[in-house]
Design a protein around this motif. Structure first.
Motif, PDB file in Angstrom:
ATOM      1  N   PHE A  65     -87.259-108.560 -19.251  1.00 57.06           N
ATOM      2  CA  PHE A  65     -86.637-110.285 -18.992  1.00 57.06           C
ATOM      3  C   PHE A  65     -87.541-110.837 -18.519  1.00 57.06           C
ATOM      4  CE2 PHE A  65     -82.165-107.566 -18.593  1.00 57.06           C
ATOM      5  CZ  PHE A  65     -81.790-109.050 -19.803  1.00 57.06           C
TER       6      PHE A  65
ATOM      7  N   SER B  65     -89.142-113.311 -16.125  1.00 57.59           N
ATOM      8  CA  SER B  65     -89.483-113.776 -14.422  1.00 57.59           C
ATOM      9  C   SER B  65     -89.290-115.304 -15.198  1.00 57.59           C
ATOM     10  CB  SER B  65     -89.532-113.674 -13.841  1.00 57.59           C
ATOM     11  OG  SER B  65     -91.728-114.365 -14.637  1.00 57.59           O
ATOM     12  N   LYS B  66     -88.410-115.869 -13.912  1.00 63.38           N
ATOM     13  CA  LYS B  66     -87.816-117.871 -13.412  1.00 63.38           C
ATOM     14  C   LYS B  66     -89.394-118.475 -13.601  1.00 63.38           C
ATOM     15  CE  LYS B  66     -85.748-120.503 -10.844  1.00 63.38           C
ATOM     16  NZ  LYS B  66     -86.133-121.945 -11.215  1.00 63.38           N
ATOM     17  N   ARG B  67     -90.186-117.602 -12.664  1.00 63.72           N
ATOM     18  CA  ARG B  67     -91.638-117.777 -12.776  1.00 63.72           C
ATOM     19  C   ARG B  67     -92.549-118.001 -14.363  1.00 63.72           C
ATOM     20  NH1 ARG B  67     -97.419-115.985 -11.520  1.00 63.72           N
ATOM     21  NH2 ARG B  67     -98.281-117.535 -10.819  1.00 63.72           N
TER      22      ARG B  67
ATOM     23  N   VAL C 234     -90.438-118.889 -16.819  1.00 69.04           N
ATOM     24  CA  VAL C 234     -90.439-119.586 -17.657  1.00 69.04           C
ATOM     25  C   VAL C 234     -90.383-121.590 -16.917  1.00 69.04           C
ATOM     26  CG1 VAL C 234     -87.558-120.838 -18.205  1.00 69.04           C
ATOM     27  CG2 VAL C 234     -87.651-118.472 -17.835  1.00 69.04           C
ATOM     28  N   ASP C 235     -90.646-121.330 -15.438  1.00 68.13           N
ATOM     29  CA  ASP C 235     -91.856-122.650 -14.867  1.00 68.13           C
ATOM     30  C   ASP C 235     -92.470-122.857 -15.386  1.00 68.13           C
ATOM     31  OD1 ASP C 235     -88.437-123.000 -13.543  1.00 68.13           O
ATOM     32  OD2 ASP C 235     -89.864-121.109 -11.835  1.00 68.13           O
TER      33      ASP C 235
ATOM     34  N   THR D 109     -94.014-122.004 -18.109  1.00 68.40           N
ATOM     35  CA  THR D 109     -94.093-122.577 -19.473  1.00 68.40           C
ATOM     36  C   THR D 109     -93.717-124.023 -19.747  1.00 68.40           C
ATOM     37  OG1 THR D 109     -93.409-120.426 -20.307  1.00 68.40           O
ATOM     38  CG2 THR D 109     -93.101-122.605 -22.158  1.00 68.40           C
TER      39      THR D 109
ATOM     40  N   GLU E 117     -98.509-113.109 -16.366  1.00 63.36           N
ATOM     41  CA  GLU E 117     -96.961-113.325 -16.184  1.00 63.36           C
ATOM     42  C   GLU E 117     -95.862-112.125 -17.378  1.00 63.36           C
ATOM     43  OE1 GLU E 117     -95.520-113.592 -13.218  1.00 63.36           O
ATOM     44  OE2 GLU E 117     -93.917-113.301 -13.128  1.00 63.36           O
TER      45      GLU E 117
END
Length: 63
Positions: free
Chosen positions: A3, A5-7, A9-10, A12, A60
């Motif tokens: 998956f 990471s939230k990082r 996605v942020d 992007t 990332e």
């Protein structure tokens, strides 16, 4: 399955916001896209930020 990471996605979304800011400059300067000194400095700052954001995103996502 890996998956993101939230990082990632942020980052992007942050890169997309930076591109949107660049698009605003292009819309303001259409159709010739002649940038004044202030716009040129702003574009340079945005492009530098975008390069950092994309480099971080690449790091990332590919680790």
């Amino acid at each position: 399955m890996k998956f993101l990471s939230k990082r990632a996605v942020d980052m992007t979304f942050q890169a997309l916001y930076t591109l949107t800011d660049l698009r605003v400059i292009l819309r303001e300067t259409a159709p010739q896209h002649e940038l004044d000194d202030k716009q040129r400095v702003q574009a340079q700052r945005l492009l530098e930020n975008l390069e950092r954001q994309v480099a971080s995103l690449k790091q990332e996502m590919l680790r």
